[in-house]
Write a protein that holds these residues in place. Structure first.
Motif, mmCIF file in Angstrom:
data_model
loop_
_atom_site.group_PDB
_atom_site.id
_atom_site.type_symbol
_atom_site.label_atom_id
_atom_site.label_comp_id
_atom_site.label_asym_id
_atom_site.label_seq_id
_atom_site.Cartn_x
_atom_site.Cartn_y
_atom_site.Cartn_z
ATOM 1 N N VAL A 24 66.292 22.870 52.014
ATOM 2 C CA VAL A 24 65.779 24.128 51.473
ATOM 3 C C VAL A 24 64.962 24.791 52.574
ATOM 4 O O VAL A 24 64.046 24.178 53.131
ATOM 5 N N LEU A 25 65.307 26.032 52.883
ATOM 6 C CA LEU A 25 64.670 26.728 54.005
ATOM 7 C C LEU A 25 63.891 27.935 53.504
ATOM 8 O O LEU A 25 64.270 28.572 52.508
ATOM 9 N N HIS A 26 62.808 28.225 54.214
ATOM 10 C CA HIS A 26 62.084 29.473 53.977
ATOM 11 C C HIS A 26 61.527 29.952 55.304
ATOM 12 O O HIS A 26 60.995 29.162 56.090
ATOM 13 N N ARG B 197 65.084 18.252 51.555
ATOM 14 C CA ARG B 197 64.005 18.483 52.525
ATOM 15 C C ARG B 197 63.651 19.961 52.500
ATOM 16 O O ARG B 197 64.533 20.824 52.445
ATOM 17 N N LEU B 198 62.348 20.285 52.535
ATOM 18 C CA LEU B 198 61.880 21.666 52.617
ATOM 19 C C LEU B 198 61.398 21.941 54.030
ATOM 20 O O LEU B 198 60.524 21.228 54.547
ATOM 21 N N VAL B 199 61.961 22.974 54.659
ATOM 22 C CA VAL B 199 61.604 23.370 56.024
ATOM 23 C C VAL B 199 61.059 24.784 55.982
ATOM 24 O O VAL B 199 61.743 25.712 55.526
ATOM 25 N N LEU B 200 59.819 24.952 56.446
ATOM 26 C CA LEU B 200 59.186 26.266 56.493
ATOM 27 C C LEU B 200 59.084 26.720 57.942
ATOM 28 O O LEU B 200 58.451 26.052 58.769
ATOM 29 N N VAL B 201 59.685 27.860 58.240
ATOM 30 C CA VAL B 201 59.666 28.439 59.585
ATOM 31 C C VAL B 201 58.711 29.625 59.565
ATOM 32 O O VAL B 201 58.984 30.644 58.922
ATOM 33 N N GLY B 202 57.580 29.493 60.233
ATOM 34 C CA GLY B 202 56.620 30.587 60.237
ATOM 35 C C GLY B 202 55.216 30.115 60.535
ATOM 36 O O GLY B 202 54.967 28.927 60.786
ATOM 37 N N ASP B 203 54.298 31.053 60.500
ATOM 38 C CA ASP B 203 52.889 30.782 60.775
ATOM 39 C C ASP B 203 52.087 31.769 59.937
ATOM 40 O O ASP B 203 52.645 32.706 59.360
ATOM 41 N N GLY B 204 50.801 31.569 59.864
ATOM 42 C CA GLY B 204 49.986 32.485 59.093
ATOM 43 C C GLY B 204 48.683 31.860 58.664
ATOM 44 O O GLY B 204 48.411 30.682 58.931
ATOM 45 N N PRO B 205 47.848 32.631 57.960
ATOM 46 C CA PRO B 205 46.487 32.167 57.646
ATOM 47 C C PRO B 205 46.422 30.966 56.731
ATOM 48 O O PRO B 205 45.402 30.272 56.717
ATOM 49 N N LEU B 206 47.477 30.678 55.955
ATOM 50 C CA LEU B 206 47.445 29.536 55.039
ATOM 51 C C LEU B 206 48.167 28.304 55.593
ATOM 52 O O LEU B 206 48.296 27.296 54.884
ATOM 53 N N LEU B 207 48.614 28.364 56.839
ATOM 54 C CA LEU B 207 49.388 27.258 57.398
ATOM 55 C C LEU B 207 48.621 25.940 57.350
ATOM 56 O O LEU B 207 49.131 24.927 56.851
ATOM 57 N N SER B 208 47.411 25.924 57.867
ATOM 58 C CA SER B 208 46.680 24.647 57.952
ATOM 59 C C SER B 208 46.395 24.082 56.560
ATOM 60 O O SER B 208 46.465 22.865 56.346
ATOM 61 N N ALA B 209 46.097 24.958 55.602
ATOM 62 C CA ALA B 209 45.822 24.481 54.239
ATOM 63 C C ALA B 209 47.074 23.847 53.636
ATOM 64 O O ALA B 209 46.997 22.772 53.022
ATOM 65 N N TYR B 210 48.222 24.486 53.813
ATOM 66 C CA TYR B 210 49.454 23.942 53.248
ATOM 67 C C TYR B 210 49.907 22.683 53.978
ATOM 68 O O TYR B 210 50.501 21.785 53.370
ATOM 69 N N GLN B 211 49.635 22.595 55.266
ATOM 70 C CA GLN B 211 49.974 21.368 55.989
ATOM 71 C C GLN B 211 49.208 20.175 55.417
ATOM 72 O O GLN B 211 49.743 19.070 55.331
ATOM 73 N N ARG B 212 47.958 20.406 55.038
ATOM 74 C CA ARG B 212 47.165 19.332 54.434
ATOM 75 C C ARG B 212 47.667 19.004 53.024
ATOM 76 O O ARG B 212 47.749 17.837 52.651
ATOM 77 N N GLN B 213 48.016 20.027 52.277
ATOM 78 C CA GLN B 213 48.432 19.819 50.887
ATOM 79 C C GLN B 213 49.831 19.218 50.765
ATOM 80 O O GLN B 213 50.093 18.462 49.822
ATOM 81 N N ARG B 214 50.722 19.567 51.709
ATOM 82 C CA ARG B 214 52.129 19.185 51.568
ATOM 83 C C ARG B 214 52.624 18.432 52.807
ATOM 84 O O ARG B 214 53.388 18.961 53.615
ATOM 85 N N PRO B 215 52.240 17.178 52.965
ATOM 86 C CA PRO B 215 52.710 16.399 54.119
ATOM 87 C C PRO B 215 54.219 16.127 54.056
ATOM 88 O O PRO B 215 54.804 15.712 55.059
ATOM 89 N N ASP B 216 54.830 16.347 52.892
ATOM 90 C CA ASP B 216 56.275 16.118 52.757
ATOM 91 C C ASP B 216 57.106 17.292 53.273
ATOM 92 O O ASP B 216 58.330 17.200 53.339
#
Length: 401
Positions: free
Chosen positions: A209-211, A239-258
């Protein structure tokens, strides 16, 4: 024509507006028109080199300030005096304003003062963003400002028919369609890369799954994560793959290690990432278009989105993608699960989606845009000429009976 484009965002910034403007500039330049880009100077650019000549256009970079929450983007400052100097020395045939910030507003004012035709584009639903950033009380103020800015121009371009209809009901005038194309030589299923998929830890038959996009509040990532969790319940190897960057990146990296977070990519690398996925989930309902939807279609992904913007314009539910009624999150999640469960459906939708995108050429869009700009300029010249004639007649002494 000698055309000036005023914008707060442009390459090398990575977003849908910057990409669209780059395509238009390249297309207009290829047709022999002279382009000047006026934009804020980015952080890494020295003020010593404020004017540069590139192959497609000349660029004039002016002072700007960081946008709160988006330090990589700059907000242009009012620049009436500088614009007067530039346009007195080299008078453009038309000014097109692509963003509604202080720089764009001052450009409209100065073009009108100098008697230069000016048009604009509605690229971003800034009034809708107020809800996502918890300042909903400002929505009427922002909406009024946007309408005021655009109604001072000869034409306001918007990317979908639905948006044109909405803007008309809100009091916008002189509206025209400026859709978006897809570079099918770049975004196509042939870019699929098995080694890239292997680096994500998936096998040939595991659904990815891509975004792609800015990782920010207005993109509705909580729904994306819930839809992916529902997919995992029926396809544990997804598998979920997110391509991008932005102000919520670090928060989501912590929340979603999968989740696989790749950062931003452009060009061929971005196209490889698109084509190496299987399902594209688009959860946003604030964008004016959503270039990522048509790029995903072109790349051969099965796309699921709300029936809104680009998806409403180009996806026929069950034929070349799946759509859910706007705001119906249960239906959106059900569509996502259906794509995960039915590989035959995924394949059929992906094939038809790529065919749809192949017909969305930038050449046709640039030609129509150019014709609309020329129409606006000609209309402006006729109005000025008739006004001059009326003024001359009124200044003549009346005949004595």
């Amino acid at each position: 024509m000698n055309i000036v484009l005023v914008t707060e965002t442009y390459a090398p910034e990575i977003n849908g507006v910057a990409m669209t403007l780059g395509r238009l500039v390249d297309g207009l330049a290829a047709r022999g028109h002279r382009l000047t880009i006026i934009r804020p100077r980015q952080r890494h650019e020295s003020p010593r080199f404020s004017v540069t000549q590139r192959l497609a256009c000349r660029q004039v970079r002016l002072p700007g300030v960081p946008i709160p929450g988006y330090p990589q983007l700059r907000l242009g400052l009012p620049a009436g005096r500088r614009l007067r100097q530039l346009w007195t020395l080299n008078r453009p045939d038309l000014v097109h304003v692509a963003t509604e910030g202080p720089l764009g507003a001052s450009a409209i004012t100065m073009a009108r003062q100098l008697g230069i035709p000016v048009t604009s584009s509605f690229h971003t639903n800034f009034d809708q963003y107020t809800r996502d950033y918890r300042i909903g009380w400002m929505k009427p103020i922002v909406a009024a400002w946007l309408r005021h800015v655009h109604n001072r121009t000869l034409r306001t371009f918007a990317p979908t028919r639905d948006l044109l209809a909405r803007l008309e009901t809100e009091g916008y005038q002189n509206l025209r369609l400026l859709s978006r194309g897809v570079d099918s030589t770049l975004f196509n299923p042939g870019r699929r890369d098995g080694s890239l998929r292997a680096s994500w830890g998936v096998g040939p038959e595991d659904p990815v799954v891509l975004h792609v996009g800015r990782i920010a509040a207005e993109k509705n990532y909580p729904l994306l994560f819930r839809a992916f969790d529902a997919i995992k319940a029926v396809q544990p190897r997804a598998r979920l793959v997110l391509v991008g960057d932005g102000p919520l990146l670090s928060a989501y990296q912590r929340q979603r290690p999968d989740v696989m977070f790749t950062g931003f990519y452009t060009g061929t690398n971005l196209a490889r990432h698109y084509a190496s996925g299987d399902i594209y989930l688009h959860t946003s309902i604030t964008e004016t278009f959503g270039n990522v939807v048509t790029e995903a279609l072109g790349s051969g992904l099965a796309v699921s989105a709300f029936d809104y913007a680009a998806a409403h314009e180009f996806i026929r539910h069950g034929e070349n993608g799946l759509t859910a009624p706007v705001g119906d999150e249960a239906a959106f999640i059900a569509n996502a699960v259906r794509l995960a469960r039915e590989p035959t459906l995924r394949e059929r939708l992906a094939t038809q989606g790529a065919l749809t995108a192949r017909g969305l050429t930038w050449d046709a869009i640039v030609d129509r845009f150019l014709a609309d700009l020329q129409e606006a300029a000609n209309e402006f010249d006729r109005t000025r000429a008739s006004g001059t004639q009326l003024s001359a007649l009124s200044s003549q002494p009346s005949a004595t009976p």
